[in-house]
Design a protein around this motif. Structure first.
Motif, short mmCIF file in Angstrom:
data_model
loop_
_atom_site.label_atom_id
_atom_site.label_comp_id
_atom_site.label_asym_id
_atom_site.label_seq_id
_atom_site.Cartn_x
_atom_site.Cartn_y
_atom_site.Cartn_z
N VAL A 95 0.86 -1.19 0.03
CA VAL A 95 -0.43 0.00 0.28
C VAL A 95 0.72 1.17 -0.32
CG1 VAL A 95 -1.60 1.32 1.54
CG2 VAL A 95 -1.96 -1.50 1.21
N GLU A 96 1.97 1.08 0.37
CA GLU A 96 3.10 2.84 0.37
C GLU A 96 3.41 2.35 -1.08
OE1 GLU A 96 2.44 0.43 4.71
OE2 GLU A 96 3.01 0.11 2.25
N THR A 97 3.29 2.13 -1.50
CA THR A 97 3.83 1.94 -2.91
C THR A 97 2.84 2.55 -3.80
OG1 THR A 97 3.21 0.16 -4.19
CG2 THR A 97 5.37 1.05 -2.52
N TYR A 98 1.65 2.24 -3.46
CA TYR A 98 0.17 3.37 -4.44
C TYR A 98 1.07 4.63 -4.41
CZ TYR A 98 -2.82 -1.01 -2.78
OH TYR A 98 -3.59 -1.61 -2.36
N GLY A 99 0.10 4.83 -5.95
CA GLY A 99 0.52 6.51 -6.59
C GLY A 99 -1.01 7.07 -6.61
N TYR A 100 -1.13 8.11 -7.56
CA TYR A 100 -2.78 9.41 -7.50
C TYR A 100 -2.64 9.44 -9.21
CZ TYR A 100 -1.02 10.67 -3.05
OH TYR A 100 -0.97 11.10 -1.30
N VAL A 139 -8.53 0.27 -7.03
CA VAL A 139 -8.91 0.44 -5.94
C VAL A 139 -8.51 1.24 -4.36
CG1 VAL A 139 -8.22 -1.67 -4.08
CG2 VAL A 139 -8.09 -2.18 -6.27
N ALA A 140 -9.21 1.53 -3.78
CA ALA A 140 -9.06 2.52 -2.88
C ALA A 140 -8.69 1.72 -1.75
CB ALA A 140 -10.90 3.35 -2.08
N SER A 141 -7.78 2.50 -0.78
CA SER A 141 -7.13 2.95 0.88
C SER A 141 -8.13 3.45 1.13
CB SER A 141 -5.57 2.63 0.53
OG SER A 141 -5.05 3.56 0.11
N HIS A 142 -8.57 4.07 1.05
CA HIS A 142 -9.24 5.19 2.22
C HIS A 142 -10.81 5.57 1.89
CE1 HIS A 142 -4.58 6.15 2.51
NE2 HIS A 142 -4.83 6.62 3.83
N ASP A 143 -11.48 5.90 2.79
CA ASP A 143 -12.86 6.18 2.65
C ASP A 143 -13.03 7.42 2.23
OD1 ASP A 143 -13.86 3.87 3.97
OD2 ASP A 143 -14.14 4.54 5.61
N PRO A 193 -3.61 8.24 -2.15
CA PRO A 193 -3.52 7.66 -3.34
C PRO A 193 -4.55 5.96 -3.78
CG PRO A 193 -2.19 6.97 -1.35
CD PRO A 193 -3.85 8.44 -0.83
N VAL A 194 -4.24 4.90 -4.65
CA VAL A 194 -4.75 4.54 -4.96
C VAL A 194 -3.74 2.83 -5.94
CG1 VAL A 194 -7.33 5.29 -5.29
CG2 VAL A 194 -5.12 5.67 -7.36
N ALA A 195 -4.60 2.22 -6.27
CA ALA A 195 -3.50 1.04 -6.59
C ALA A 195 -4.47 0.93 -7.66
CB ALA A 195 -3.69 -0.27 -5.87
N VAL A 196 -4.16 0.43 -9.45
CA VAL A 196 -4.95 0.08 -10.23
C VAL A 196 -4.48 -1.05 -10.91
CG1 VAL A 196 -5.40 0.50 -12.46
CG2 VAL A 196 -5.56 2.64 -10.89
N PHE A 197 -5.33 -2.00 -11.46
CA PHE A 197 -4.43 -3.42 -12.18
C PHE A 197 -5.30 -3.05 -13.45
CE2 PHE A 197 -4.64 -4.13 -7.51
CZ PHE A 197 -3.49 -5.08 -7.27
N SER A 198 -4.61 -4.27 -14.26
CA SER A 198 -5.14 -4.30 -15.50
C SER A 198 -5.02 -5.88 -16.34
CB SER A 198 -4.33 -3.76 -16.81
OG SER A 198 -2.78 -3.66 -16.36
N GLY A 199 -5.88 -6.48 -16.90
CA GLY A 199 -6.01 -7.24 -17.77
C GLY A 199 -6.88 -8.17 -18.66
N SER A 200 -7.18 -9.22 -18.59
CA SER A 200 -8.09 -9.57 -19.59
C SER A 200 -8.94 -10.71 -18.88
CB SER A 200 -7.31 -10.21 -20.65
OG SER A 200 -8.28 -11.07 -22.09
N SER A 201 -10.27 -11.59 -19.85
CA SER A 201 -10.96 -12.86 -19.18
C SER A 201 -10.02 -14.05 -19.50
CB SER A 201 -12.05 -12.07 -19.24
OG SER A 201 -12.67 -11.99 -19.81
N ARG A 202 -9.87 -13.31 -21.15
CA ARG A 202 -8.92 -14.20 -21.49
C ARG A 202 -8.77 -14.10 -23.20
NH1 ARG A 202 -11.06 -20.89 -22.59
NH2 ARG A 202 -9.22 -21.63 -23.07
#
Length: 207
Positions: A5-10, A32-36, A101-110
């Protein structure tokens, strides 16, 4: 790989694999949010399944642990769906003036490997993205080895993501052309390559 979480960005820009497999498989990215009360501005690079148009910003408000996912649409209802590479995520101030700060992921279902090898096939993928403040201007790529001989290299595909479309990107001293979705360059290689740019970029390798 999951980053702490410490590496999350904006600020993030999604980079995804090419979306080709079946009409029920999709390209996606999620924040993904780490704060309300985290407010995130999202600018899709393509039309989404919920009808969000490309290039038009919208905002979502998330609480700690919540996510918001965008999924590329499939307007033709064929094996090829829209790829969400280039979608931008930015944490902005909430009504109280706080920006988290937040985290973001990317991908594909297939999706299938864009490089021809063997009989082919499909698989899902998922990766956590680096925030734009972690991007750099010089990268050295290395191809994977063949399963039968470590000293023989496979052809891998690469995407070079730019935040600014005017960024000049060079591969082994030769300027890349053919910017796709106003956000990335694509090339294939079976050798080590030096990627350099005049502004920060992100490089992704696909097997």
């Amino acid at each position: 790989m999951v980053m702490p979480v410490e590496t999350y960005g904006y600020s993030y820009v999604s980079i995804n694999s090419k979306q080709v497999y079946a009409n029920n498989c999709f390209s996606w990215a999620y924040v993904v949010a780490s704060h309300d009360n985290t407010v995130v501005e999202i600018i899709p690079s393509v039309l989404t399944r919920l009808g969000k148009p490309a290039g038009v910003p919208f905002t979502v408000t998330l609480n700690k642990g919540e996510i918001y996912q965008i999924i590329g649409a499939n307007p033709t209802n064929t094996a090829t769906a829209l790829e969400v590479s280039g979608t931008k995520f930015k944490s902005i101030a909430n009504p109280m003036g706080e920006c988290y700060p937040v985290a973001v992921f990317s991908g594909s279902s297939r999706t299938s490997n864009p490089i021809t090898c063997g009989s082919g096939g499909g698989d899902n993928d998922n990766q956590e993205l680096f925030p734009t403040q972690a991007w750099g201007k010089r990268y050295l790529t290395a191809p994977t080895s063949r399963s039968t001989a470590a000293n023989q290299f496979m052809t891998n595909s690469y995407k070079v993501l730019v935040k600014d479309p005017t960024t000049v990107v060079k591969r082994n001293g030769v300027t890349l052309t053919g910017l796709q979705q106003n956000s990335f360059y694509f090339f294939e290689s079976g050798s080590a390559d030096l990627i350099e740019a005049d502004k920060p970029i992100m490089v992704a390798q696909f097997m």
